[in-house]
Design a protein around this motif. Sequence first.
Motif, PDB file in Angstrom:
ATOM      1  N   VAL A 148     -10.494  26.159   1.795  1.00 30.35           N
ATOM      2  CA  VAL A 148     -10.477  24.698   1.737  1.00 30.35           C
ATOM      3  C   VAL A 148      -9.162  24.255   1.111  1.00 30.35           C
ATOM      4  O   VAL A 148      -8.796  24.722   0.026  1.00 30.35           O
ATOM      5  CB  VAL A 148     -11.664  24.155   0.913  1.00 30.35           C
ATOM      6  CG1 VAL A 148     -11.626  22.628   0.868  1.00 30.35           C
ATOM      7  CG2 VAL A 148     -12.977  24.641   1.491  1.00 30.35           C
ATOM      8  N   VAL A 149      -8.433  23.359   1.799  1.00 29.00           N
ATOM      9  CA  VAL A 149      -7.150  22.870   1.297  1.00 29.00           C
ATOM     10  C   VAL A 149      -7.103  21.349   1.436  1.00 29.00           C
ATOM     11  O   VAL A 149      -7.733  20.770   2.326  1.00 29.00           O
ATOM     12  CB  VAL A 149      -5.958  23.497   2.053  1.00 29.00           C
ATOM     13  CG1 VAL A 149      -5.892  24.992   1.823  1.00 29.00           C
ATOM     14  CG2 VAL A 149      -6.035  23.187   3.535  1.00 29.00           C
ATOM     15  N   GLU A 150      -6.360  20.701   0.541  1.00 36.45           N
ATOM     16  CA  GLU A 150      -6.103  19.272   0.671  1.00 36.45           C
ATOM     17  C   GLU A 150      -4.868  19.090   1.558  1.00 36.45           C
ATOM     18  O   GLU A 150      -3.840  19.735   1.336  1.00 36.45           O
ATOM     19  CB  GLU A 150      -5.874  18.641  -0.704  1.00 36.45           C
ATOM     20  CG  GLU A 150      -7.132  18.550  -1.559  1.00 36.45           C
ATOM     21  CD  GLU A 150      -8.185  17.674  -0.909  1.00 36.45           C
ATOM     22  OE1 GLU A 150      -7.861  16.538  -0.500  1.00 36.45           O
ATOM     23  OE2 GLU A 150      -9.352  18.126  -0.801  1.00 36.45           O
ATOM     24  N   MET A 151      -4.975  18.224   2.542  1.00 36.13           N
ATOM     25  CA  MET A 151      -3.870  18.017   3.472  1.00 36.13           C
ATOM     26  C   MET A 151      -3.613  16.515   3.641  1.00 36.13           C
ATOM     27  O   MET A 151      -4.477  15.685   3.340  1.00 36.13           O
ATOM     28  CB  MET A 151      -4.190  18.656   4.825  1.00 36.13           C
ATOM     29  CG  MET A 151      -5.491  18.202   5.447  1.00 36.13           C
ATOM     30  SD  MET A 151      -5.898  19.108   6.961  1.00 36.13           S
ATOM     31  CE  MET A 151      -4.637  18.503   8.051  1.00 36.13           C
TER      32      MET A 151
ATOM     33  N   GLN B 254       0.824  -1.215   0.000  1.00 41.19           N
ATOM     34  CA  GLN B 254       0.000   0.000   0.000  1.00 41.19           C
ATOM     35  C   GLN B 254       0.855   1.260   0.000  1.00 41.19           C
ATOM     36  O   GLN B 254       0.425   2.321  -0.463  1.00 41.19           O
ATOM     37  CB  GLN B 254      -0.929   0.036   1.224  1.00 41.19           C
ATOM     38  CG  GLN B 254      -1.786  -1.202   1.400  1.00 41.19           C
ATOM     39  CD  GLN B 254      -1.133  -2.216   2.331  1.00 41.19           C
ATOM     40  OE1 GLN B 254       0.060  -2.468   2.250  1.00 41.19           O
ATOM     41  NE2 GLN B 254      -1.928  -2.785   3.211  1.00 41.19           N
ATOM     42  N   ALA B 255       2.086   1.154   0.524  1.00 39.86           N
ATOM     43  CA  ALA B 255       2.949   2.334   0.623  1.00 39.86           C
ATOM     44  C   ALA B 255       3.427   2.815  -0.736  1.00 39.86           C
ATOM     45  O   ALA B 255       3.942   3.935  -0.854  1.00 39.86           O
ATOM     46  CB  ALA B 255       4.148   2.019   1.524  1.00 39.86           C
ATOM     47  N   LEU B 256       3.262   2.005  -1.774  1.00 43.13           N
ATOM     48  CA  LEU B 256       3.691   2.423  -3.111  1.00 43.13           C
ATOM     49  C   LEU B 256       2.678   3.336  -3.780  1.00 43.13           C
ATOM     50  O   LEU B 256       2.990   3.998  -4.774  1.00 43.13           O
ATOM     51  CB  LEU B 256       3.936   1.187  -3.980  1.00 43.13           C
ATOM     52  CG  LEU B 256       5.006   0.213  -3.470  1.00 43.13           C
ATOM     53  CD1 LEU B 256       5.106  -0.983  -4.404  1.00 43.13           C
ATOM     54  CD2 LEU B 256       6.353   0.905  -3.336  1.00 43.13           C
ATOM     55  N   GLU B 257       1.466   3.358  -3.268  1.00 45.15           N
ATOM     56  CA  GLU B 257       0.428   4.219  -3.819  1.00 45.15           C
ATOM     57  C   GLU B 257       0.543   5.616  -3.216  1.00 45.15           C
ATOM     58  O   GLU B 257       1.113   5.804  -2.141  1.00 45.15           O
ATOM     59  CB  GLU B 257      -0.954   3.646  -3.521  1.00 45.15           C
ATOM     60  CG  GLU B 257      -1.169   2.242  -4.085  1.00 45.15           C
ATOM     61  CD  GLU B 257      -1.261   2.229  -5.598  1.00 45.15           C
ATOM     62  OE1 GLU B 257      -1.387   3.317  -6.207  1.00 45.15           O
ATOM     63  OE2 GLU B 257      -1.198   1.127  -6.183  1.00 45.15           O
ATOM     64  N   PRO B 258       0.015   6.648  -3.906  1.00 47.21           N
ATOM     65  CA  PRO B 258       0.057   8.012  -3.360  1.00 47.21           C
ATOM     66  C   PRO B 258      -0.594   8.072  -1.976  1.00 47.21           C
ATOM     67  O   PRO B 258      -1.553   7.348  -1.684  1.00 47.21           O
ATOM     68  CB  PRO B 258      -0.738   8.825  -4.379  1.00 47.21           C
ATOM     69  CG  PRO B 258      -0.647   8.035  -5.648  1.00 47.21           C
ATOM     70  CD  PRO B 258      -0.625   6.590  -5.233  1.00 47.21           C
ATOM     71  N   ALA B 259      -0.064   8.920  -1.133  1.00 55.17           N
ATOM     72  CA  ALA B 259      -0.587   9.050   0.229  1.00 55.17           C
ATOM     73  C   ALA B 259      -2.015   9.576   0.193  1.00 55.17           C
ATOM     74  O   ALA B 259      -2.348  10.446  -0.624  1.00 55.17           O
ATOM     75  CB  ALA B 259       0.295   9.998   1.038  1.00 55.17           C
ATOM     76  N   PRO B 260      -2.873   9.062   1.034  1.00 60.38           N
ATOM     77  CA  PRO B 260      -4.248   9.567   1.071  1.00 60.38           C
ATOM     78  C   PRO B 260      -4.290  11.008   1.567  1.00 60.38           C
ATOM     79  O   PRO B 260      -3.414  11.446   2.319  1.00 60.38           O
ATOM     80  CB  PRO B 260      -4.941   8.628   2.065  1.00 60.38           C
ATOM     81  CG  PRO B 260      -3.838   8.112   2.932  1.00 60.38           C
ATOM     82  CD  PRO B 260      -2.631   8.029   2.064  1.00 60.38           C
ATOM     83  N   THR B 261      -5.279  11.760   1.112  1.00 55.81           N
ATOM     84  CA  THR B 261      -5.441  13.142   1.559  1.00 55.81           C
ATOM     85  C   THR B 261      -6.827  13.316   2.159  1.00 55.81           C
ATOM     86  O   THR B 261      -7.748  12.543   1.874  1.00 55.81           O
ATOM     87  CB  THR B 261      -5.260  14.125   0.395  1.00 55.81           C
ATOM     88  OG1 THR B 261      -6.249  13.844  -0.613  1.00 55.81           O
ATOM     89  CG2 THR B 261      -3.865  14.017  -0.197  1.00 55.81           C
ATOM     90  N   ILE B 262      -6.954  14.335   2.995  1.00 58.14           N
ATOM     91  CA  ILE B 262      -8.242  14.699   3.569  1.00 58.14           C
ATOM     92  C   ILE B 262      -8.443  16.201   3.398  1.00 58.14           C
ATOM     93  O   ILE B 262      -7.496  16.940   3.089  1.00 58.14           O
ATOM     94  CB  ILE B 262      -8.338  14.315   5.058  1.00 58.14           C
ATOM     95  CG1 ILE B 262      -7.235  15.020   5.862  1.00 58.14           C
ATOM     96  CG2 ILE B 262      -8.259  12.814   5.257  1.00 58.14           C
ATOM     97  CD1 ILE B 262      -7.340  14.794   7.362  1.00 58.14           C
ATOM     98  N   THR B 263      -9.666  16.641   3.571  1.00 57.24           N
ATOM     99  CA  THR B 263      -9.977  18.065   3.417  1.00 57.24           C
ATOM    100  C   THR B 263      -9.708  18.788   4.729  1.00 57.24           C
ATOM    101  O   THR B 263     -10.132  18.356   5.803  1.00 57.24           O
ATOM    102  CB  THR B 263     -11.453  18.247   3.039  1.00 57.24           C
ATOM    103  OG1 THR B 263     -11.697  17.532   1.815  1.00 57.24           O
ATOM    104  CG2 THR B 263     -11.780  19.712   2.839  1.00 57.24           C
ATOM    105  N   GLY B 264      -8.972  19.903   4.609  1.00 58.50           N
ATOM    106  CA  GLY B 264      -8.689  20.729   5.766  1.00 58.50           C
ATOM    107  C   GLY B 264      -9.103  22.173   5.521  1.00 58.50           C
ATOM    108  O   GLY B 264      -9.450  22.557   4.390  1.00 58.50           O
TER     109      GLY B 264
END
Length: 730
Positions: free
Chosen positions: A178-181, A110-120
């Motif tokens: 609103v930013v992606e973090m 799973q670490a090879l995939e892009p890191a998940p993001t959340i809304t901040g």
Amino acid sequence: MDIDVVTARVLLPLALPGAYDYAVLDDLDVRPGDFVRVPLGPREVTGVVWDPLPDGVEAKPVDPKKLKAIVSRFDAPPMPDVLRKFVDWVAAYTLSPPGAVLRLAMRVPQALEPAPTITGYRLSGAEPLRATPQRQRVLEMLRETGPQLARPAREIAEMAGVGTSVVSGLVKAGALDVVEMPGERAFIEPDGDLEGPQLSDAQSLAAHDLGAHVGNGFSATLLDGVTGAGKTEVYFEAVATALRQGKQVLVMLPEIALTPQLLKRFETRFGAPPAPWHSDLNQKERRRIWRGVAEGRARVIVGARSALFLPYADLGLIVVDEEHESAFKQEEGVIYNARDMAVARASLGDIPIVLASATPSLETVVNVQRGRYQRLVLPERHGAAELPDVTAIDLRADAPERGRWLSQSLVTAIVDTLEAGNQAMLFLNRRGYAPLTLCRTCGHRFECPNCDAWLVEHRFRKELQCHHCGTRAPTPYKCPECQSENSLAACGPGVERIAEEAAERFPDARLSVLSSDHLHGPAATQEAVGQITRQEVDLIVGTQVVAKGHNFPNLTLVGVVDADLGLTGGDLRAAERTYQLLHQVSGRAGRGEKPGRVILQTYMPHHKVMQALVAGDRDQFLQQEAREREDAGMPPYGRLVSLILSAPELPQATEVARYLARAVPAAEGVRVLGPAPAPIALLRGRHRVRFLIKTTRDFQVQKYVRAWLAQVKLPNAVRLAVDVDPQSFL
């Protein structure tokens, strides 16, 4: 007409003999270390673009038309050059397929995939047209805690004491952007400039020496200090030096049970916790740490042996704590000793390694004598603490009462300790209630159906269990052979039986049982250790879980119930391991200001192990052990390799063993013993036959074994396990 095809070698994390060639399409740029998806038969698998073959080594020619193409490349940090070299080195040394070793470094796909993001959300600088008191609280809180810092809506609402609808209203009003973090916790940076505790003169000299090695190429140093000498604080100074140089650090521990205490000490020293790495982590945390290591954001890793295969971006120091521990040996799959592989990893990376122990292995001591390793000595306990007084009780003269296991001398010592308001520990390195259960009427013994082993009774769980394969069965009420009721007898003591006797003898004492059957994971261990440290426990009954690493300031008495356990069984390291274990558990006593005392119950008070422990003369014991090993040509003065064949049926394993025996190559300086039944001839339902190869120290044993095994093709039902430098002889 020739077809000009660009190819790349790709190593797959499978037990295959080597890397495969794949075509590289024009629109794909791949380099050694890149993680890629490739076709393999009807499926796609993840692999690593491997280095070209060395000059002079020719690959088997492949028709370009038959080459399959790399499907895609992952947007992830490539596997570092030094890790790829390490994978190849471990594979060659352990005689394992390179892909099987690569699998150790690719356990978190799973670490090879892009890191998940959340809304901040963060302050935009604009004021809302309608500023209610609740909105005003949110804005003031954000201004005070960081106007440019983005936070999730729930966190903002909780910090301001409002509902999430208030946050949504501020977004609509334009007051919040609103930013992606990142969707994962950030790593807190440990501070190498923080001042540590006051060190003694001996500690300061050792710490300065270790720190001087950081950043100056490869070196191996044995930090040899008595229990309680402050070895951790000393190597922490080397860690601080590495942090100041911007390097990553790996601290290896033999067991995850030791992790919580070290994490806490590290956080106290450096103002931030290190990243733990062990089997109890969930997949989300493993992904975060693996990626953090690869990107250099996780600066310090404290972990078990598998942490050695993480993709460090810039590793600058390795520490192997309790370097003598047999738990560093991986006994299945790729069979390797993590301590020895850590030295190889440090050498390949041209960085220093510290091996810390109060009872260093004979292999490490001999490497010091041969000038390969440096040695730093801490001969005294830190502060006012002194080493405990050790005495041996001859059980032939002071035998326990019938049906009991504690001698009167030990019982009296425990009573005196508890009456003085101090803590005592009873140590027995045997899990469960009893190692054997039999029928008094017919003599039936409860054996594991899958192994050559007795089923161990666990009375607290009301079941019998095999400690080799894990087979479990409820404890029966009657004998399955003769059907007699109330005829089953427990033979010998386990830690649960000692706890039962202790509870009966000392009814007013608050008792705690510590073994792997009672402590499930680091959190449970941390809680149990915390209760002892807070003096909520008077009497501890434990296995090797409590033997090392722990600091109990009020513990003044350690009683070893069966000091002879482990001295038999044909293991060439039996005496060394017994000495190390008993010395370590003895070191739990008297670590505070109160003097400590250790009582060894033994039927062999004149054995060299007991004599060395009582006299406090470790070096004399090691010298005697070294002479005996050298006379016999045994490690570390000779080399051993174990080959174990296993099959579902004994004739299958025996037949292949005969073929192998006939194919043994003749060579000077080597002796092949076997084939013979392995000490545990049936394990997990498979019959086992063993060869033992004994050679001189300078013999190229890997080359010899590789040539030998190439002469025999194994049937599908037969497995072969090769153990270079075996630690276990079961």
